[in-house]
Design an enzyme around this catalytic site. Structure first.
Site, PDB file in Angstrom:
ATOM      1  N   ASP A 293      -1.364   4.699  -6.473  1.00  0.00           N
ATOM      2  CA  ASP A 293      -0.094   4.600  -6.337  1.00  0.00           C
ATOM      3  C   ASP A 293       1.053   5.588  -6.865  1.00  0.00           C
ATOM      4  O   ASP A 293       1.864   5.852  -6.299  1.00  0.00           O
ATOM      5  CB  ASP A 293       0.461   2.947  -6.762  1.00  0.00           C
ATOM      6  CG  ASP A 293       0.001   2.007  -6.068  1.00  0.00           C
ATOM      7  OD1 ASP A 293      -1.240   1.537  -6.332  1.00  0.00           O
ATOM      8  OD2 ASP A 293       0.531   1.423  -4.910  1.00  0.00           O
TER       9      ASP A 293
ATOM     10  N   GLN B  63      -5.791  -8.741  -2.398  1.00  0.00           N
ATOM     11  CA  GLN B  63      -5.926  -7.732  -1.451  1.00  0.00           C
ATOM     12  C   GLN B  63      -7.244  -7.355  -1.060  1.00  0.00           C
ATOM     13  O   GLN B  63      -7.501  -6.655   0.146  1.00  0.00           O
ATOM     14  CB  GLN B  63      -5.234  -6.413  -1.675  1.00  0.00           C
ATOM     15  CG  GLN B  63      -3.579  -6.642  -1.776  1.00  0.00           C
ATOM     16  CD  GLN B  63      -3.089  -6.836  -3.243  1.00  0.00           C
ATOM     17  OE1 GLN B  63      -3.739  -7.559  -4.012  1.00  0.00           O
ATOM     18  NE2 GLN B  63      -1.895  -6.588  -3.852  1.00  0.00           N
TER      19      GLN B  63
ATOM     20  N   ASN C 106      -2.525   2.537 -10.227  1.00  0.00           N
ATOM     21  CA  ASN C 106      -3.288   1.837  -9.098  1.00  0.00           C
ATOM     22  C   ASN C 106      -3.154   0.297  -9.592  1.00  0.00           C
ATOM     23  O   ASN C 106      -2.824  -0.246 -10.712  1.00  0.00           O
ATOM     24  CB  ASN C 106      -4.674   2.169  -9.019  1.00  0.00           C
ATOM     25  CG  ASN C 106      -4.987   1.725  -7.556  1.00  0.00           C
ATOM     26  OD1 ASN C 106      -4.304   2.096  -6.547  1.00  0.00           O
ATOM     27  ND2 ASN C 106      -6.219   1.295  -7.609  1.00  0.00           N
TER      28      ASN C 106
ATOM     29  N   GLY D 227       0.864  -1.275  -0.047  1.00  0.00           N
ATOM     30  CA  GLY D 227       0.156  -0.161   0.151  1.00  0.00           C
ATOM     31  C   GLY D 227       1.089   1.358  -0.055  1.00  0.00           C
ATOM     32  O   GLY D 227       1.636   1.371   0.829  1.00  0.00           O
ATOM     33  N   ALA D 228       0.582   1.924  -1.036  1.00  0.00           N
ATOM     34  CA  ALA D 228       1.543   3.329  -1.041  1.00  0.00           C
ATOM     35  C   ALA D 228       2.150   3.947   0.014  1.00  0.00           C
ATOM     36  O   ALA D 228       3.015   4.142   0.356  1.00  0.00           O
ATOM     37  CB  ALA D 228       1.119   4.020  -2.507  1.00  0.00           C
TER      38      ALA D 228
ATOM     39  N   ARG E 232      10.377  -1.216  -4.581  1.00  0.00           N
ATOM     40  CA  ARG E 232       9.361  -1.548  -5.510  1.00  0.00           C
ATOM     41  C   ARG E 232       9.181  -0.389  -6.464  1.00  0.00           C
ATOM     42  O   ARG E 232       9.487   0.966  -5.896  1.00  0.00           O
ATOM     43  CB  ARG E 232       7.896  -1.760  -4.766  1.00  0.00           C
ATOM     44  CG  ARG E 232       7.944  -3.109  -4.059  1.00  0.00           C
ATOM     45  CD  ARG E 232       6.608  -3.380  -3.586  1.00  0.00           C
ATOM     46  NE  ARG E 232       5.811  -3.560  -4.391  1.00  0.00           N
ATOM     47  CZ  ARG E 232       4.242  -3.712  -4.066  1.00  0.00           C
ATOM     48  NH1 ARG E 232       3.890  -3.664  -3.160  1.00  0.00           N
ATOM     49  NH2 ARG E 232       3.348  -3.844  -4.925  1.00  0.00           N
TER      50      ARG E 232
HETATM   51  O1  MRU Z   1       0.701  -4.060  -4.612  1.00  0.00           O
HETATM   52  P1  MRU Z   1       0.265  -3.320  -3.577  1.00  0.00           P
HETATM   53  O2  MRU Z   1      -0.797  -4.250  -2.711  1.00  0.00           O
HETATM   54  O3  MRU Z   1       1.164  -2.758  -2.740  1.00  0.00           O
HETATM   55  O4  MRU Z   1      -0.618  -2.370  -4.249  1.00  0.00           O
HETATM   56  C1  MRU Z   1      -0.918  -1.086  -3.739  1.00  0.00           C
HETATM   57  C2  MRU Z   1      -2.207  -0.816  -3.446  1.00  0.00           C
HETATM   58  O5  MRU Z   1      -2.551  -1.235  -2.293  1.00  0.00           O
HETATM   59  C3  MRU Z   1      -3.329  -0.445  -4.245  1.00  0.00           C
HETATM   60  O6  MRU Z   1      -2.996  -0.163  -5.622  1.00  0.00           O
HETATM   61  C4  MRU Z   1      -4.000   0.678  -3.524  1.00  0.00           C
HETATM   62  O7  MRU Z   1      -5.232   0.846  -4.165  1.00  0.00           O
HETATM   63  C5  MRU Z   1      -3.277   2.071  -3.455  1.00  0.00           C
HETATM   64  S1  MRU Z   1      -2.291   2.225  -1.917  1.00  0.00           S
HETATM   65  C6  MRU Z   1      -3.519   2.869  -0.676  1.00  0.00           C
END
Ligand code: MRU
Length: 360
Positions: free
Chosen positions: A244, A203, A254, A54-55, A91
């Protein structure tokens, strides 16, 4: 947020041990487990293996990672710089990661004494975490106005579709896409959330559903591909997802699958909102499509599914044989023209350069 009447965050600092505590998101929804981190490389690993994802959450954790690196390697030493570089590149898509690293590195760059730098790094990381939590709370308050309006118009429970997890787990506290939903629930606005399962890592089914369940908010987990039909049948009042990375023109990266939801929303006149703090904006990049780096993760996430065995063990099962090729783009990009508006801590903005520049 409250779990068993205790206020918890997905990332926090333990002053007694000087360690960073994270919820291991890989164990949810089956078990709530924490991991303590005391070295920058442990932080990098926990971001790569998605114990923390999550960003906004990875941005905050990365800021603490730099603090741990000063303690371990001293300030601005070659080992410190290399470890910070590894962390920053753990990442590629969520810009919050690099921002979290840079905020603390910039704060200490003039320091030559490790002791003073350590204190400054910790103070900066804590201040960044507090400001991210505050931003998410404000996103909740701003997004609440949209939900309220729909409820006033329809006088029915508001049906909201979301993709992936952009709740408090992904953001330390409150969340981005889920913050307005939590706020609306606290104000007794009747709601129901369609939760996209969000293959390949689920997720939505595992994390968003768990957060909503803990908060007592009605929800239904759906296969990723059902959203379009639900919209055609008039069962979705609005879509809210997280982000993201958002570029200056409003293009938004995203979790993969978001773009298809935005297309379906456009075709059915369903408003499609992105919720994100300022830290998710990439003000140096004009447009996202073809430009934002898209993380490609390993094939195993596509070829295998994780679940719980009858004996309570988290296990992986193969869903197709090793010789079948697979591809795994973790994110996609929703062009600005499909986005109704972006909910931020500073207000609700249209997805275009003029409006987004006001956030700077
Ligand atoms: O690959 P992840 O689980 O780190 O993905 C990021 C996210 O959680 C989603 O894209 C999310 O909708 C944005 S971050 C609040």
């Amino acid at each position: 947020m409250l779990i068993d009447r205790k206020n918890i965050q997905s990332v926090s600092f333990n002053h007694a041990t000087s360690q960073v505590e994270i919820i291991d998101q890989r164990s949810l929804p089956f078990r709530l487990e924490w991991i303590s981190l005391s070295k920058i490389d442990e932080v990098t690993t926990s971001i790569c293996n998605m114990s923390v994802r999550g960003a906004p959450a990875i941005g905050v954790l990365a800021a603490f990672g730099v603090y741990l690196a000063v303690q371990e390697y001293g300030v601005n030493t070659p080992a410190f710089n290399e470890a910070c570089h590894r962390l920053k590149n753990a990442r590629p898509t969520a810009i919050n990661l690099a921002k979290g690293v840079n905020i603390v590195m910039n704060a200490i760059k003039e320091q030559s004494q490790t002791e003073a730098a350590t204190k400054m790094a910790l103070d900066t990381a804590i201040a960044f975490m507090e400001s991210e939590i505050d931003s998410c709370k404000r996103i909740g308050e701003n997004g609440l106005t949209l939900i309220k309006k729909i409820h006033e118009q329809t006088q029915k429970p508001v049906n909201i579709l979301t993709h992936c997890n952009a709740g408090w787990l992904a953001c330390v506290d409150w969340g981005t896409a889920l913050a307005p939903i939590f706020m609306a629930h606290l104000q007794s606005i009747p709601l129901h959330v369609w939760v996209d399962e969000t293959r390949p890592r689920n997720q939505g089914a595992r994390l968003t559903a768990w957060e909503l369940h803990q908060a007592g908010i009605p929800f239904t987990v759906i296969p990723d591909n059902s959203g379009g039909l639900l919209m055609q049948e008039g069962n979705v009042d609005m879509v809210i997802t997280g982000a993201d990375r958002i570029t200056l023109n409003g293009d938004t990266a995203n979790k993969t699958g978001t773009y298809l939801k935005a297309l379906a929303a456009k075709d059915n006149d369903v408003p499609f909102y992105i919720a994100a703090p300022s830290s998710t904006f990439d003000f140096d990049t004009e447009k996202g499509v073809g430009v934002i780096p898209i993380e490609q993760r390993h094939r195993g996430e596509v070829a295998e599914m994780e679940g719980i065995s009858p004996s309570g063990e988290i296990i992986l099962v193969k869903i197709f044989p090793n010789e079948f090729p697979a591809m795994n783009h973790a994110f996609d990009i929703t062009p600005a023209r499909l986005i109704t508006a972006i909910i931020t801590e500073k207000g609700i903005f249209n997805a275009n350069k003029n409006e987004i520049s006001r956030l700077l």
